[in-house]
Enzyme design. Structure first.
Site, PDB file in Angstrom:
ATOM      1  N   HIS A  15      18.849  27.118  35.108  1.00 35.53           N
ATOM      2  CA  HIS A  15      18.211  27.428  33.836  1.00 35.53           C
ATOM      3  C   HIS A  15      17.079  26.447  33.510  1.00 35.53           C
ATOM      4  CE1 HIS A  15      18.420  28.106  29.277  1.00 35.53           C
ATOM      5  NE2 HIS A  15      18.205  29.307  29.786  1.00 35.53           N
ATOM      6  N   LYS A  21      13.407  24.449  33.494  1.00 35.70           N
ATOM      7  CA  LYS A  21      11.978  24.776  33.512  1.00 35.70           C
ATOM      8  C   LYS A  21      11.225  23.468  33.704  1.00 35.70           C
ATOM      9  CE  LYS A  21      13.987  27.923  30.598  1.00 35.70           C
ATOM     10  NZ  LYS A  21      15.283  27.741  29.946  1.00 35.70           N
ATOM     11  N   ASP A  70       1.385  15.955  40.836  1.00 39.15           N
ATOM     12  CA  ASP A  70       1.019  14.690  41.476  1.00 39.15           C
ATOM     13  C   ASP A  70       1.950  13.536  41.113  1.00 39.15           C
ATOM     14  OD1 ASP A  70      -1.075  15.901  42.776  1.00 39.15           O
ATOM     15  OD2 ASP A  70      -2.593  15.289  41.323  1.00 39.15           O
ATOM     16  N   HIS A 112      13.379  30.320  20.204  1.00 34.22           N
ATOM     17  CA  HIS A 112      14.010  30.040  21.496  1.00 34.22           C
ATOM     18  C   HIS A 112      14.025  28.539  21.803  1.00 34.22           C
ATOM     19  CE1 HIS A 112      14.128  30.184  26.055  1.00 34.22           C
ATOM     20  NE2 HIS A 112      15.088  31.037  25.756  1.00 34.22           N
ATOM     21  N   LYS A 117      14.965  24.619  21.994  1.00 32.69           N
ATOM     22  CA  LYS A 117      16.240  23.911  22.136  1.00 32.69           C
ATOM     23  C   LYS A 117      15.973  22.435  21.846  1.00 32.69           C
ATOM     24  CE  LYS A 117      16.104  27.205  25.731  1.00 32.69           C
ATOM     25  NZ  LYS A 117      16.939  28.206  25.289  1.00 32.69           N
ATOM     26  N   ASP A 146      17.650  11.042  12.588  1.00 29.13           N
ATOM     27  CA  ASP A 146      17.341   9.786  11.899  1.00 29.13           C
ATOM     28  C   ASP A 146      15.952   9.215  12.186  1.00 29.13           C
ATOM     29  OD1 ASP A 146      19.853   9.936  10.839  1.00 29.13           O
ATOM     30  OD2 ASP A 146      20.713   8.324  12.031  1.00 29.13           O
TER      31      ASP A 146
END
Length: 484
Positions: free
Chosen positions: A225, A227, A232, A402, A404, A409
């Site tokens: 899952h 991404k 470089d 979508h 996450k 604080d």
């Protein structure tokens, strides 16, 4: 004999089913996993003949200790050890970090026990809002690559945005840049024509855990899952945005898509590179030739502490979930969480309840309209427990959110691929950036506060008035929560 078998074929099949079901149930019991998850699978095995075995085969088998995910190359172990040694903090650096983080230093110590998660101090971090900005930045960086491009994505489609990306990869490969691409076989959709084009151009690519019928196995276990993009060894990307037109808010789009990504330059690229290479070893069944160009020294002087936390069936601990758990438990002022799927374990729910009841401002942002019917109702089944503990729950109404993210604080925040659900905590391969910096945390906080202006806060009295049928749907979907 054959006549006897023919006359009693269904009895024989049912008997065989329950022999296999009892064997599977015994295996589940001996694992001593979460009782709720154990009971869910055993009920499915007992109540649904044949179907229960299929559900267990596709969703219930635990591969965490299985050899399928054992890394074949000892070279990776040597690299991880070397990188860990490079980022052993001095006494003065530890003192500075302790003074800044206070109680949250526990996060650093927790993840340092994972040898591939060193804390890095010299980094430049840029928060990206939505896919348009991400792809503008990413494509510019890709076009400027001179040594290598590493991409690892759950979803890669050869639609408009995907084709634009693939064209850049092919061009860079022709120029002599080493291009390595890993994509999940269930999440992605790439035509044979596109694959041939990449092969002819010199792009090296592999599917993660190929399946025979990916269109019919959308929830197959142990998917990648993540991404990740690395250019470089100097610039890296990670977050919630996949390579698909669904994520880009084109004028013809039917739904607004709200997402968050992060662009990182600096020392954190070395741990991120390690995680890519370990996956590459797995999918290609061959080690990558390790050169200095893969791990260049950073020229970044900015001090922003970052840890790259990864988890999956090949890790001994649920690193990302544990980091979130510690962050919640050490919060003093506020906890702001955005997740498209909120199907948590009891530990996370309890920690959020305790924080809110202790006076911490706890807020949760979820979509009002989900892209999954079962996930939506399973999420809704947890909301009442949070409202009763004075957690503020918001549902995003502008489109589908979508992102996450979590910010705590004005000190700590995390952006990555992990949802607050069973699948991200226990089943899928996930990766998050844990960022210890006031400016970055305040920026993410500002994005959260902006998002709740496009949301509706759930009122506890109104929520209690949901119909009994709605509550039954939620409870039913919750039963399947370990598999969603």
């Amino acid at each position: 004999m054959m006549a006897l078998v023919k006359d009693n074929i269904w009895i024989i099949l049912i008997a065989l089913n329950y022999v296999l079901a009892i064997t599977a149930a015994t295996t589940i019991l001996l694992k001593n996993i979460n009782p709720t998850k154990t009971i869910s699978y055993i009920l499915v095995l007992v109540v649904f003949p044949f179907l229960g075995l299929l559900v267990y085969y596709f969703f219930g088998q635990e591969y965490r200790k299985n050899k399928i995910f054992n890394r074949k190359n000892i070279l990776n172990e040597q690299i991880v050890k070397k990188i860990g040694e490079d980022y052993t903090l001095t006494a003065q650096q530890k003192q500075e970090l302790n003074a800044y983080l206070d109680e949250k230093i526990k996060l650093v110590e927790l993840l340092k026990n994972n040898k591939s998660t060193p804390v890095t101090l010299r980094n430049d971090v840029y928060i990206i809002k939505n896919a348009k900005e991400k792809f503008e930045l990413l494509f510019t960086d890709l076009k400027q690559a001179t040594n290598h491009i590493h991409l690892e994505y759950y979803i890669l489609k050869d639609d408009t945005i995907g084709t634009e990306l693939i064209n850049i990869l092919c061009q860079k490969a022709k120029e002599g840049v080493k291009v390595r691409l890993s994509f999940d076989d269930v999440g992605s959709s790439i035509s044979a024509k596109t694959k041939n084009k990449m092969t002819e151009s010199g792009v090296h690519f592999f599917a993660f855990m190929p399946v025979l019928f990916p269109r019919f196995t959308g929830k197959m276990n142990y998917r990648n899952h993540r991404k990740i993009a690395i250019i470089d060894g100097k610039i890296g990307y990670l977050g919630g945005i996949n390579i698909s037109d669904n994520y880009v808010n084109y004028e013809q789009s039917n739904r607004y898509w709200r997402d968050t990504h992060v662009r990182i330059k600096g020392e954190a690229l070395k741990p991120l590179q390690i995680h890519f290479l370990m996956t590459w070893d797995f999918v290609s069944n061959a080690s990558c030739n390790i050169t200095e160009q893969l791990f260049p020294d950073t020229e970044i002087a900015t001090k922003k502490a970052v840890q790259i936390a990864a988890s999956g069936p090949d890790t001994d601990w649920a690193n990302i979930m544990e980091a979130m758990f510690v962050a919640i438990n050490t919060a003093e002022k506020y906890i702001y969480i955005t997740t498209p799927y909120f199907i948590p374990n009891d530990e996370i729910v309890t920690s959020l309840q305790i924080a809110a009841k202790s006076g911490v401002d706890v807020r949760l942002l979820i979509p009002k309209q989900s892209d999954s019917w079962t996930a939506k109702h399973a999420t809704n089944s947890y909301i009442m427990r949070l409202l009763e503990a004075k957690v503020k729950v918001y549902r995003y109404t502008k489109g589908f959110i979508h992102a996450k993210t979590m910010v705590v604080d004005d000190v700590f925040c995390t952006i990555g691929t992990a949802n607050l659900d069973f699948r991200s905590f226990n089943i899928n391969f996930e990766i998050n950036a844990l960022i210890y910096n006031k400016d970055t945390s305040k920026q993410l906080k500002a994005l959260f506060l902006e998002d709740i202006t496009n949301s509706q806060e759930i009122d506890i009295q109104a929520w209690q008035q949901r119909s009994k049928f709605t509550k039954i749907k939620e409870s039913y979907c919750r039963l399947w929560s370990p598999s969603l």
